[in-house]
Enzyme design. Structure first.
Site, PDB file in Angstrom:
ATOM      1  N   TYR A 189       0.775  -1.211  -0.089  1.00 29.95           N
ATOM      2  CA  TYR A 189       0.002  -0.095   0.099  1.00 29.95           C
ATOM      3  C   TYR A 189       1.118   1.142   0.076  1.00 29.95           C
ATOM      4  O   TYR A 189       0.521   2.328  -0.701  1.00 29.95           O
ATOM      5  CB  TYR A 189      -0.859   0.108   1.248  1.00 29.95           C
ATOM      6  CG  TYR A 189      -1.751   1.238   1.395  1.00 29.95           C
ATOM      7  CD1 TYR A 189      -2.964   1.548   0.680  1.00 29.95           C
ATOM      8  CD2 TYR A 189      -1.636   2.069   2.461  1.00 29.95           C
ATOM      9  CE1 TYR A 189      -3.684   2.313   0.926  1.00 29.95           C
ATOM     10  CE2 TYR A 189      -2.504   3.134   2.678  1.00 29.95           C
ATOM     11  CZ  TYR A 189      -3.633   3.104   2.034  1.00 29.95           C
ATOM     12  OH  TYR A 189      -4.386   4.194   1.971  1.00 29.95           O
ATOM     13  N   LYS A 193       0.980   4.058  -2.824  1.00 30.10           N
ATOM     14  CA  LYS A 193       0.507   5.412  -2.528  1.00 30.10           C
ATOM     15  C   LYS A 193       1.609   6.444  -3.012  1.00 30.10           C
ATOM     16  O   LYS A 193       1.489   7.548  -3.170  1.00 30.10           O
ATOM     17  CB  LYS A 193       0.154   5.465  -1.312  1.00 30.10           C
ATOM     18  CG  LYS A 193      -1.374   4.951  -0.930  1.00 30.10           C
ATOM     19  CD  LYS A 193      -2.475   5.424  -1.608  1.00 30.10           C
ATOM     20  CE  LYS A 193      -3.861   4.845  -1.484  1.00 30.10           C
ATOM     21  NZ  LYS A 193      -4.919   5.803  -2.271  1.00 30.10           N
TER      22      LYS A 193
END
Length: 321
Positions: A189, A193
């Site tokens: 993640y 991001k």
């Protein structure tokens, strides 16, 4: 009349005597808009007069299909309150799905003005336990799911500009504090991001000539992805107290970035949490040492240590002890 970011504000929009909304006349696409932040953004844009394409595949937290897609429910919520909206249930992490998203906006409302890339999910693991499939799935939805809608929307805006029609387009990408600082147990993640931040900078530089502004937010709010992972900080407050973690707190900034009011703002990253907005300042040159000769490894290390002593320490990784 005071505007709100919920359905009450849309009821006000139906009053022709009321003031114009910040997004009046704009056609806005929001991905992952069936719940959480995406739903809040869709409702906030509608409350400000936008016609909204509500995209949601209707999957669970792990990216697997759920029994019912919520996109139609949010679109109906907007229409019931006096706004205009259509639902789109395509997979925006595929070329066909992303292309159909743009086509949906153009066929339903005749144009596209704002793209809010928001869709995502989690598959949290420590790196040594992180499977390749978990890495690929998160990269696919977060990073590819930003790239493909942006690519197809940008192609439509470029064609409009080349045809001599004025373009005042906006893209709001969704990063995270995990992308800015890293987050323990969220290597996939965090990497996705962080990649979205790089994509934002490139898109802003490439698309400005066609009238497109591209910015990113790093929101903190209570959603399906955060309410369990960060249960302590995401808990709802006592009744009557300000709910700093409500996703609706983030949406006003997204609406502003997605409107004509943000003219001239592009290639920037904002943190948004509760009532706080922060302009993030990314990688910039810090202390430097230079000389016109190659260093030995020992000399390079000595120079690096001196520079580190004179530099600002990095922010703490989320979850680090």
């Amino acid at each position: 009349m005071t505007r709100t970011t919920g359905t009450a504000g849309m009821a006000g929009r139906a009053d022709a005597a009321g003031p114009a909304g910040m997004a009046d006349g704009r056609v806005v696409v929001v991905t992952g808009a069936g719940r959480g932040l995406g739903r809040a953004h869709a409702l906030a844009f509608a409350a400000e007069g936008a016609r909204v394409v509500v995209n949601d595949l209707g999957v669970g937290l792990d990216g697997q299909p759920g029994p019912d897609s919520p996109a139609a429910l949010v679109a109906e919520e907007i229409r019931t309150a006096g706004g205009e909206a259509v639902a789109h249930g395509g997979d925006i992490a595929t070329g066909a799905g992303a292309a159909s998203l743009v086509e949906c906006a153009v066929s339903a409302f005749g144009r596209l003005d704002t793209l809010v890339n928001n869709a995502g999910f989690l598959r949290d693991r420590m790196l040594v336990n992180l499977d390749e499939d978990d890495w690929d799935a998160v990269m696919r939805v977060h990073l590819k799911g930003h790239f493909l809608p942006l690519k197809h929307a940008a192609a439509w805006w470029r064609a409009e500009a080349k045809a001599g029609r004025r373009v005042s387009a906006r893209v709001v990408n969704t990063s995270s504090g995990a992308g800015l600082l890293g987050s323990v147990g969220q290597g996939n993640y965090s990497a996705a991001k962080a990649g979205i931040l790089g994509l934002t900078l490139v898109a802003a530089a490439e698309m400005g000539r066609y009238g497109v502004q591209v910015n990113a937010i790093a929101p903190a709010a209570r959603t399906r992805m955060t309410e369990q992972t960060f249960a302590g900080t995401m808990a709802a407050p006592a009744e009557g107290a300000f709910d700093a973690m409500a996703p609706e707190n983030v949406s006003p900034l997204v609406v502003w970035l997605g409107s004509d009011a943000s003219a001239g703002v592009t290639g920037r990253v904002f943190e948004a949490e509760g009532g706080r907005i922060t302009v993030m300042e990314g990688w910039r040159p810090g202390p430097t040492a230079d000389r016109a000769a190659r260093r030995t490894p020992a000399e390079a290390g000595e120079a690096a240590l001196k520079l580190l002593a004179a530099s600002e320490p990095p922010g703490a990784v989320y979850g680090a002890r």
